[in-house]
Design a protein around this motif. Structure first.
Motif, PDB file in Angstrom:
ATOM      1  N   GLN A   3      40.029  32.773  51.087  1.00  0.00           N
ATOM      2  CA  GLN A   3      38.653  32.802  50.603  1.00  0.00           C
ATOM      3  C   GLN A   3      38.644  32.672  49.085  1.00  0.00           C
ATOM      4  O   GLN A   3      39.610  32.997  48.411  1.00  0.00           O
ATOM      5  CB  GLN A   3      37.970  34.100  51.020  1.00  0.00           C
ATOM      6  N   ILE A   4      37.507  32.188  48.559  1.00  0.00           N
ATOM      7  CA  ILE A   4      37.301  32.042  47.121  1.00  0.00           C
ATOM      8  C   ILE A   4      35.952  32.661  46.793  1.00  0.00           C
ATOM      9  O   ILE A   4      34.943  32.360  47.443  1.00  0.00           O
ATOM     10  CB  ILE A   4      37.318  30.545  46.699  1.00  0.00           C
ATOM     11  N   GLU A   5      35.924  33.542  45.793  1.00  0.00           N
ATOM     12  CA  GLU A   5      34.685  34.209  45.426  1.00  0.00           C
ATOM     13  C   GLU A   5      33.617  33.205  45.011  1.00  0.00           C
ATOM     14  O   GLU A   5      33.914  32.112  44.541  1.00  0.00           O
ATOM     15  CB  GLU A   5      34.931  35.198  44.274  1.00  0.00           C
ATOM     16  N   LEU A   6      32.359  33.612  45.148  1.00  0.00           N
ATOM     17  CA  LEU A   6      31.231  32.721  44.863  1.00  0.00           C
ATOM     18  C   LEU A   6      31.224  32.271  43.407  1.00  0.00           C
ATOM     19  O   LEU A   6      30.984  31.094  43.113  1.00  0.00           O
ATOM     20  CB  LEU A   6      29.917  33.435  45.206  1.00  0.00           C
ATOM     21  N   TRP A   7      31.508  33.202  42.483  1.00  0.00           N
ATOM     22  CA  TRP A   7      31.446  32.817  41.071  1.00  0.00           C
ATOM     23  C   TRP A   7      32.522  31.786  40.712  1.00  0.00           C
ATOM     24  O   TRP A   7      32.302  30.915  39.857  1.00  0.00           O
ATOM     25  CB  TRP A   7      31.568  34.057  40.180  1.00  0.00           C
ATOM     26  N   LYS A   8      33.673  31.878  41.396  1.00  0.00           N
ATOM     27  CA  LYS A   8      34.713  30.884  41.156  1.00  0.00           C
ATOM     28  C   LYS A   8      34.291  29.513  41.686  1.00  0.00           C
ATOM     29  O   LYS A   8      34.529  28.485  41.048  1.00  0.00           O
ATOM     30  CB  LYS A   8      36.020  31.309  41.823  1.00  0.00           C
ATOM     31  N   ARG A   9      33.624  29.510  42.856  1.00  0.00           N
ATOM     32  CA  ARG A   9      33.148  28.237  43.418  1.00  0.00           C
ATOM     33  C   ARG A   9      32.130  27.587  42.481  1.00  0.00           C
ATOM     34  O   ARG A   9      32.197  26.378  42.224  1.00  0.00           O
ATOM     35  CB  ARG A   9      32.528  28.466  44.786  1.00  0.00           C
TER      36      ARG A   9
END
Length: 553
Positions: A3-9
């Motif tokens: 998974q990748i955090e929303l802010w990183k996306r």
């Protein structure tokens, strides 16, 4: 968990969007270039219907920075010039005579009469009528010497003073010659740069080669002769007292004087004092204007030192003619009517508007300290530049398509993800090149092609690692996560060493080598970003949507 955090996306996609935004003007190169030229012309006060129309070709709210095309892509002119440093020695000796004369005058009771003797241009010979006073004369003249202003000449003086019978011989010391050569080439380099910048050329390459040579490459200019017209004029402006005038070019000028022709009047010659009262080096500004009769002229302003000398001379010589000399031709010889204070004046002559504008540019940029001898000159036509662009495009497209096909066939869906990242990578490279105003050359295109292969190499390492983990890991999610984690060190090691190489090439190289280093270095940064973050985000988004039980890489 994969998974990748929303802010990183958001940050990853925002970075890609900014790269696309910055690269966008290059897709409309001609329109944006016309817009930029029009904006520059309007800023300089040249507003016409044509410039207004060109300005509207591109919206002001969009970025307008372009990747500049180098000489081999755009066409232009190439010159290799040698600075005639010996000219400076002669000028120094000529300017030294008034100082020597004024220093020896109070010593006439000891040294007798003083007169300048004919000599080699690089030395000054002064005869005294009383040889018994030679030692005193040498001491006085040596008092005019100053310390050499260079790191290699610490403790040395700039003048060597000796005697030969009843003559004092003054020359520049070896340490001063070395320092003078370096200063002369540096000054010529800066003045050439300013002159070329004045006419608005794009991204010229102007750099020193060897001890006394300057390499000049200017993209987009018509021919080498046109470039020589811009930088080849010495523009040595001096203000000299007039001794006499006549029609004999071979008239005897006398020691300390010289005969020079009138610029606009054929057959007319002026005898002037060789030592000027003020020189163009003391000018602080020169602007095209018009005289009281509406004819083109040039207004000039001296610095404080030059203005004081100019004012003192005009105050003491009212009613005498005063020659304004440009490159050993008298362009004007007005009679001094009144004291000219304030350090400003006007140059009049038989000028056209274009000539007065060009003269102002040359004077404002400064006089070349010495003559330039052009050893090599080449003109690269726009057609050859276009051929280079076409060849570069073809090479890039062939490499790009071959890589896309290879990745799709070798890694299937994951290969398509890598291809998307590769396209984003190329866009980001052009965005960064536009942002820093870099110049793209053929070696630079080679750097981009190399980057394409290196970007794929990072993805190959990741995908191969995922394949291995699929054989041992519990599921596809864990295999993907471990594949990225374990391939990271190999990717960073390979790219860091290559980036160090690019930095060394940029620091030690010049011209095309630097162009290659810039595109290679920027390509490494963008390829690492797209391989590690963009492809991973694409895979994660796909995985979250499909939730496959098994995957094939």
């Amino acid at each position: 968990m994969l998974q990748i955090e929303l802010w990183k996306r958001v940050l990853i996609w925002l970075t890609c969007a900014v790269g696309l935004w910055l690269a966008l003007p290059n897709a409309f190169y001609t329109r944006v270039e016309l817009h930029n030229d029009a904006a520059q012309a309007i800023e300089n006060g040249l507003t016409t219907p044509e410039t207004a129309a060109d300005l509207s070709l591109w919206p002001d709210w969009l970025p307008s920075s372009l990747v500049n095309l180098g000489l081999d892509l755009r066409g232009g002119a190439h010159l290799l010039a040698e600075v005639k440093v010996d000219d400076v020695y002669a000028s120094r000796m000529e300017a030294l005579w008034p100082e020597v004369r004024d220093a020896l005058r109070p010593e006439r009771d000891t040294v007798g009469t003083i007169r300048k003797m004919p000599s080699d241009p690089t030395e000054l010979r002064v005869a005294i009528s009383n040889p018994d006073g030679m030692s005193r004369a040498i001491t006085v003249v040596r008092g005019l010497s100053r310390p050499v202003t260079s790191a290699t000449g610490v403790g040395a003086q700039d003048l060597d003073v000796s005697s030969d019978g009843d003559q004092i011989i003054v020359t520049l010391s070896d340490a001063e010659k070395m320092a003078s050569d370096d200063r002369t080439v540096r000054q010529a380099l800066e003045i050439v740069r300013r002159r070329i910048d004045e006419v608005g050329t794009r991204e010229p390459t102007i750099q020193r080669q060897g001890a006394d040579r300057i390499l000049i490459q200017v993209p987009g200019i018509g021919s080498a002769s046109e470039l020589k017209d811009i930088i080849g004029t010495t523009a040595q402006l001096t203000f000299n007292p007039v001794v006499s005038r006549g029609t004999d070019a071979n008239a005897s000028a006398g020691v300390g004087n010289k005969v020079v022709p009138a610029l606009d009047q054929e057959g007319l010659y002026y005898t002037i004092e060789a030592a000027p009262v003020v020189t163009g080096e003391e000018l602080t500004d020169a602007q095209p204007s018009f005289d009281q009769n509406g004819r083109p002229a040039v207004n000039f302003t001296f610095n404080a030192h030059g203005g004081r000398k100019f004012g003192d001379y005009t105050r003491d010589n009212i009613g005498s003619p005063f020659a304004i000399v440009l490159d050993d031709e008298v362009i004007s010889a007005p009679v001094i009517q009144a004291h000219i204070a304030g350090g400003s004046g006007i140059i009049t002559g038989d000028f056209t508007i274009e000539e007065s504008t060009n003269l102002a540019v040359l004077l404002r940029a400064g006089a070349l300290p010495a003559e330039l001898e052009f050893l090599e000159e080449r003109t690269i036509g726009p057609e050859l530049g276009q051929d280079s662009i076409d060849a570069g495009k073809l090479a890039t497209i062939v490499a790009f398509v071959a890589v896309l096909v290879f990745m799709a066939l070798s890694y299937g869906l994951f290969g398509l993800f890598a291809n998307v990242a590769l396209i984003i990578n190329i866009v980001m490279i052009f965005g960064l090149l536009s942002l820093i105003g870099a110049t793209l050359t053929l070696p630079g295109i080679a750097g981009i092609v190399l980057t394409v292969g290196m970007a794929v190499d990072a993805n190959v390492l990741i995908f191969e690692r995922i394949r291995e983990e699929l054989k041992t890991a519990r599921g596809p999610s864990r295999a993907i996560e471990l594949g990225y984690e374990k391939a990271l060190s190999a990717i960073l090691d390979a790219n860091i060493t290559t980036f160090i190489t690019a930095v060394i090439l940029f620091a030690m190289g010049s011209g095309p080598v630097r162009g290659f280093a810039i595109t290679l270095g920027l390509g490494i940064l963008t390829s690492v970003f797209t391989a590690i973050y963009v492809t991973r985000l694409l895979i994660v988004m796909w995985f979250e949507r499909r939730r496959p039980k098994t995957i094939e890489v």
